[in-house]
Design a protein around this motif. Structure first.
Motif, PDB file in Angstrom:
ATOM      1  N   ILE A   1       4.207  13.551  13.271  1.00 30.25           N
ATOM      2  CA  ILE A   1       2.791  13.277  12.956  1.00 30.25           C
ATOM      3  C   ILE A   1       2.412  13.916  11.625  1.00 30.25           C
ATOM      4  CG2 ILE A   1       0.415  13.750  13.667  1.00 30.25           C
ATOM      5  CD1 ILE A   1       1.440  13.571  16.586  1.00 30.25           C
ATOM      6  N   SER A   2       2.786  15.170  11.452  1.00 36.88           N
ATOM      7  CA  SER A   2       2.431  15.902  10.229  1.00 36.88           C
ATOM      8  C   SER A   2       3.153  15.333   9.014  1.00 36.88           C
ATOM      9  CB  SER A   2       2.774  17.389  10.398  1.00 36.88           C
ATOM     10  OG  SER A   2       2.117  17.929  11.528  1.00 36.88           O
ATOM     11  N   SER A   3       4.395  14.916   9.194  1.00 35.02           N
ATOM     12  CA  SER A   3       5.147  14.304   8.097  1.00 35.02           C
ATOM     13  C   SER A   3       4.501  12.991   7.672  1.00 35.02           C
ATOM     14  CB  SER A   3       6.589  14.054   8.517  1.00 35.02           C
ATOM     15  OG  SER A   3       7.247  15.251   8.846  1.00 35.02           O
ATOM     16  N   ALA A   4       4.002  12.232   8.652  1.00 35.24           N
ATOM     17  CA  ALA A   4       3.339  10.964   8.350  1.00 35.24           C
ATOM     18  C   ALA A   4       2.070  11.193   7.525  1.00 35.24           C
ATOM     19  CB  ALA A   4       3.011  10.231   9.643  1.00 35.24           C
TER      20      ALA A   4
ATOM     21  N   SER B   1       0.841  -1.190   0.000  1.00 39.91           N
ATOM     22  CA  SER B   1       0.000   0.000   0.000  1.00 39.91           C
ATOM     23  C   SER B   1       0.882   1.248   0.000  1.00 39.91           C
ATOM     24  CB  SER B   1      -0.913   0.023   1.234  1.00 39.91           C
ATOM     25  OG  SER B   1      -1.531   1.299   1.375  1.00 39.91           O
ATOM     26  N   PRO B   2       0.811   2.095  -1.041  1.00 41.24           N
ATOM     27  CA  PRO B   2       1.581   3.337  -1.060  1.00 41.24           C
ATOM     28  C   PRO B   2       1.231   4.255   0.109  1.00 41.24           C
ATOM     29  CG  PRO B   2       0.765   2.818  -3.256  1.00 41.24           C
ATOM     30  CD  PRO B   2       0.098   1.865  -2.313  1.00 41.24           C
ATOM     31  N   ILE B   3       0.002   4.193   0.584  1.00 41.38           N
ATOM     32  CA  ILE B   3      -0.409   5.052   1.704  1.00 41.38           C
ATOM     33  C   ILE B   3       0.291   4.617   2.986  1.00 41.38           C
ATOM     34  CG2 ILE B   3      -2.365   5.776   3.127  1.00 41.38           C
ATOM     35  CD1 ILE B   3      -4.135   5.507   0.665  1.00 41.38           C
ATOM     36  N   ILE B   4       0.335   3.299   3.211  1.00 45.07           N
ATOM     37  CA  ILE B   4       1.014   2.790   4.405  1.00 45.07           C
ATOM     38  C   ILE B   4       2.503   3.132   4.348  1.00 45.07           C
ATOM     39  CG2 ILE B   4       1.723   0.695   5.631  1.00 45.07           C
ATOM     40  CD1 ILE B   4      -0.957  -0.541   4.856  1.00 45.07           C
ATOM     41  N   ALA B   5       3.114   2.913   3.186  1.00 44.80           N
ATOM     42  CA  ALA B   5       4.532   3.222   3.032  1.00 44.80           C
ATOM     43  C   ALA B   5       4.789   4.716   3.231  1.00 44.80           C
ATOM     44  CB  ALA B   5       5.028   2.785   1.657  1.00 44.80           C
ATOM     45  N   GLY B   6       3.926   5.552   2.679  1.00 42.95           N
ATOM     46  CA  GLY B   6       4.078   6.993   2.826  1.00 42.95           C
ATOM     47  C   GLY B   6       3.968   7.429   4.279  1.00 42.95           C
TER      48      GLY B   6
ATOM     49  N   PHE C   1       8.729   8.855   9.746  1.00 40.73           N
ATOM     50  CA  PHE C   1       9.936   8.531  10.503  1.00 40.73           C
ATOM     51  C   PHE C   1      11.222   8.939   9.782  1.00 40.73           C
ATOM     52  CE2 PHE C   1       6.839   5.705  12.460  1.00 40.73           C
ATOM     53  CZ  PHE C   1       7.150   5.845  13.803  1.00 40.73           C
ATOM     54  N   TRP C   2      11.109   9.704   8.719  1.00 43.15           N
ATOM     55  CA  TRP C   2      12.298  10.049   7.949  1.00 43.15           C
ATOM     56  C   TRP C   2      13.347  10.777   8.789  1.00 43.15           C
ATOM     57  CZ3 TRP C   2      14.595   8.412   3.828  1.00 43.15           C
ATOM     58  CH2 TRP C   2      15.608   9.180   3.242  1.00 43.15           C
ATOM     59  N   LEU C   3      12.925  11.744   9.577  1.00 42.78           N
ATOM     60  CA  LEU C   3      13.880  12.482  10.402  1.00 42.78           C
ATOM     61  C   LEU C   3      14.596  11.555  11.394  1.00 42.78           C
ATOM     62  CD1 LEU C   3      11.959  15.806  11.193  1.00 42.78           C
ATOM     63  CD2 LEU C   3      13.912  15.499   9.660  1.00 42.78           C
ATOM     64  N   ILE C   4      13.880  10.590  11.921  1.00 45.70           N
ATOM     65  CA  ILE C   4      14.498   9.629  12.837  1.00 45.70           C
ATOM     66  C   ILE C   4      15.458   8.725  12.085  1.00 45.70           C
ATOM     67  CG2 ILE C   4      14.033   7.703  14.397  1.00 45.70           C
ATOM     68  CD1 ILE C   4      11.402   9.046  15.102  1.00 45.70           C
ATOM     69  N   PHE C   5      15.083   8.325  10.859  1.00 50.27           N
ATOM     70  CA  PHE C   5      15.988   7.514  10.047  1.00 50.27           C
ATOM     71  C   PHE C   5      17.298   8.258   9.808  1.00 50.27           C
ATOM     72  CE2 PHE C   5      12.061   5.490   7.839  1.00 50.27           C
ATOM     73  CZ  PHE C   5      11.850   4.704   8.951  1.00 50.27           C
ATOM     74  N   VAL C   6      17.188   9.553   9.518  1.00 46.85           N
ATOM     75  CA  VAL C   6      18.376  10.364   9.260  1.00 46.85           C
ATOM     76  C   VAL C   6      19.248  10.435  10.511  1.00 46.85           C
ATOM     77  CG1 VAL C   6      19.193  12.697   8.739  1.00 46.85           C
ATOM     78  CG2 VAL C   6      17.308  11.718   7.422  1.00 46.85           C
ATOM     79  N   MET C   7      18.620  10.610  11.681  1.00 44.40           N
ATOM     80  CA  MET C   7      19.373  10.682  12.935  1.00 44.40           C
ATOM     81  C   MET C   7      20.219   9.439  13.142  1.00 44.40           C
ATOM     82  SD  MET C   7      16.620  12.265  15.617  1.00 44.40           S
ATOM     83  CE  MET C   7      17.637  11.748  16.993  1.00 44.40           C
TER      84      MET C   7
ATOM     85  N   VAL D   1       8.807  11.234   1.187  1.00 44.43           N
ATOM     86  CA  VAL D   1       9.366  12.009   2.308  1.00 44.43           C
ATOM     87  C   VAL D   1       9.324  13.510   2.008  1.00 44.43           C
ATOM     88  CG1 VAL D   1      10.896  10.086   2.829  1.00 44.43           C
ATOM     89  CG2 VAL D   1      11.789  12.022   1.535  1.00 44.43           C
ATOM     90  N   PHE D   2       8.767  13.887   0.893  1.00 47.81           N
ATOM     91  CA  PHE D   2       8.777  15.286   0.445  1.00 47.81           C
ATOM     92  C   PHE D   2       8.216  16.246   1.486  1.00 47.81           C
ATOM     93  CE2 PHE D   2       6.416  18.635  -2.065  1.00 47.81           C
ATOM     94  CZ  PHE D   2       7.540  19.392  -2.377  1.00 47.81           C
TER      95      PHE D   2
END
Length: 639
Positions: free
Chosen positions: A400-403, A297-302, A308-314, A341-342
């Protein structure tokens, strides 16, 4: 160690470490329990530089230090090897949630570099803007030099963090820097592109890892450490522990060079052999999980990747997605994985904008401006480490907003057709060969929704002015105080208690009565409520709630100590209503205490109210015998 000699002299003059049963500290003094107090050289201690005075009370031998007692305590514990001793602050810190302790640790490590981090982010953003507008050629010398200026801190960030993290964990900062230098050593980073691997570990699995070098026969899985955060922090943590251990067991005559040598020889290989593989495998696992989630599901992946992109980067885990994206661009000409992640940088920008508008702290406001601009341009480090993480709630609202933004990107099927571009400059990469369609409009909608949602949540529920001081360094606080003093000639400190006035020199505690801990006055309370006498920040709050520090908006530093030796109650009969770092207004309830129970336990409740930075002020105390809450207690005037 700054207080090493002072700590050695204190230990020597309390009778040596063999005479110490235990040592703790309160807000101003070291509290020893000695086996034989007659062995202590009291007069010598009193005359030492760095010691205010010596007190004997409640079975404790108290060496009064002042505001920097916690630093001296750490030196005393380390040098004396008092393994079972700890400060009340340490006890309180261990009680905090794991998340809060992690955030506080990250904040403490990044605080010293916030200004230059924000500046670097702005330079990177404007450089990208100049290229987008056609003002600069990205192959020209001007662009290259500006790019080096803006990118240098981020590329070599592990070295900077090696210093601050090692200092935070109680190690030698330059050792942390050397550990980080090894991690970003160009010759090692370039090995994977220079030739074929020696062999491959776990071939055919998601943990497949090429091995290019070995360390004494142990395979080393190389990864990119430049711009990473967590690996050096983990290394610094273990490095500081190892260094402190070695300092205790290695003879002093060779300690200066053997301690750093063995620390480096152990920690750097350990980082390459253990931390590297763990980060690499976690990245690979994340990449495979993301591909599977997008197929489901693209929605689930998005939602997952975007949130969690910022956490992945950390944690450096985002490197597991980059190869997948590159492969997608190469094999099929587009990639939907990194597209989701845009919205994250816009969500962060929205949270920072809310902080910028609402904060009352000028330092936070000044940091927010460049962090907001950087986030719009896709450079998130200044805002994440300088604003959102220290304030906690803005960081949570950004996730939350990024998700939600990522879910919208998945819903609209937004896809990247060109590799490169961050923030607002990533938008053109969504335009397919056929022209603008709903997937492009959906990307714009996702970015706007993410930004607006983060702004609203942070503005109304972010608790900004309660914890904003945690992003301000001591130097910055001094600058703010100096600016405020230029505008204010007189500051009124009202009584925080109802009760009887006692001149400070009549207080039954030499450390307070002498005025060495601060100038002011004392109150014998008749009601068990401590009210804030000023508007400002709770700069210190002892876990037992019997003592706290306040810093007014004008920069006046106050110490209020409820009772004499009440630290021995361990917090019993005290109820705190604020936390360290809270913003409080004059008249706010700070602490409640049970007068009858405290007196029954044998403790006096005389409460000194002191101005600790009195050397830059002239103080006038009240001549009343009785005061009510909000009566003028101390008038502070700039000298």
């Amino acid at each position: 160690m700054k207080y090493e000699q002072l700590a050695k002299d204190i230990i020597k003059n309390v009778g040596g470490k063999e005479n110490v049963n235990s040592v703790v500290h309160c807000i101003t003094r070291l509290r020893f329990k000695l086996k034989d107090e007659s062995k202590a050289q009291t007069e010598v201690l009193k005359n030492m530089d760095g010691v205010v005075t010596v007190m004997k009370s409640g079975g404790q031998y108290q060496v009064v230090i002042g505001n920097h007692v916690s630093d001296v305590f750490k030196a005393v514990v380390e040098i004396g090897g008092f393994a079972n001793s700890q400060s009340q602050d340490d006890v309180e810190e261990k009680k905090g949630s794991l998340f809060n302790r992690f955030i506080d640790m990250i904040s403490g490590i990044f605080t010293p570099v916030l200004g230059v981090l924000a500046a670097s982010g702005m330079i990177k953003g404007f450089n990208a803007l100049f290229v987008a507008l056609g003002w600069l050629d990205n192959t020209g010398g001007t662009y290259q030099i500006l790019n080096a200026i803006g990118d240098a801190l981020f590329y070599f960030l592990p070295i900077i963090l090696g210093y601050t993290a090692m200092k935070k964990f109680g190690g030698t900062p330059f050792l942390g820097m050397v550990i980080a230098m090894a991690l970003v050593y160009p010759a090692l980073e370039g090995i994977p592109s220079a030739g074929d691997p020696l062999y491959t570990l776990f071939a055919g699995t998601i943990f497949e890892s090429p091995v290019y070098i070995e360390f004494f026969g142990i395979p080393v899985i190389l990864m990119t450490y430049s711009m990473s955060v967590i690996p050096i922090i983990v290394s610094a943590f273990f490095g500081a522990k190892l260094e402190n251990f070695l300092a205790k067991v290695i003879p002093s005559v060779v300690r200066m060079f053997l301690v750093p040598m063995f620390t480096l020889l152990v920690i750097i290989p350990l980082t390459f052999i253990v931390i590297g593989p763990i980060a690499t495998w976690a990245s690979q696992l994340l990449g495979q999980a993301t591909v599977a989630a997008y197929a489901l599901s693209p929605i689930i992946a998005g939602t997952f990747v975007g949130g969690f992109w910022l956490i992945f980067v950390m944690f450096g885990l985002h490197w597991g997605l980059v190869p997948i994206a590159i492969n997608n661009f190469t094999s099929q000409g587009f990639d939907p994985i990194l597209a989701v992640v845009f919205a994250h940088s816009f969500a962060l920008a929205g949270a920072i904008l809310a902080v910028w508008i609402k904060t009352k702290n000028q330092k936070t406001k000044s940091l927010s401006a460049p962090a907001f601009i950087s986030a719009i341009f896709g450079v998130t480090e200044p805002g994440m480490y300088g604003i959102a993480l220290p304030l906690k709630k803005p960081f949570i609202f950004t996730i939350i907003s990024s998700a939600i933004g990522g879910a919208l990107l998945g819903f609209f099927g937004s896809t990247g057709y060109v590799m490169g571009g961050l923030g607002v400059f990533q938008l053109p990469s969504f335009i397919p060969p056929t022209g603008i369609d709903m997937s492009v409009i959906g990307a714009i909608i996702a970015a706007v929704v993410g930004m607006v949602l983060a702004f609203v949540l942070t503005y109304f529920f972010g608790g900004i002015n309660k914890v904003e001081n945690t992003v301000v360094s001591n130097e910055a606080k001094a600058e703010i105080a100096a600016t405020s003093l230029e505008k204010t000639e007189k500051i009124e400190i009202v009584s925080p208690l109802k009760g009887e006035i006692i001149p400070l020199n009549e207080v039954a505690d030499e450390a307070f009565a002498s005025g060495l801990l601060g100038k002011g006055i004392a109150v014998e309370p008749t009601e068990g409520k401590l009210i804030s006498p000023v508007s400002g920040t709770v700069s210190a709050l002892f876990p037992t709630k019997h003592a706290l520090g306040l810093t007014t908006d004008e920069g006046v530093e106050l110490l209020i100590h409820i009772g004499m030796d009440t630290v021995n109650l361990g917090g019993k009969f005290f109820t705190g209503h604020v936390a360290q770092g809270d913003r409080v207004e004059k008249g706010a309830l700070l602490v409640e205490f049970d007068i009858a129970s405290i007196k029954k336990a044998g403790y006096k409740l005389t409460t000194p109210v002191l101005v600790t930075n009195h050397d830059v002020y002239e103080l006038t105390t009240t001549d009343q015998k009785q005061v009510n809450v909000d009566d003028l207690l101390i008038l502070v005037e700039k000298v």
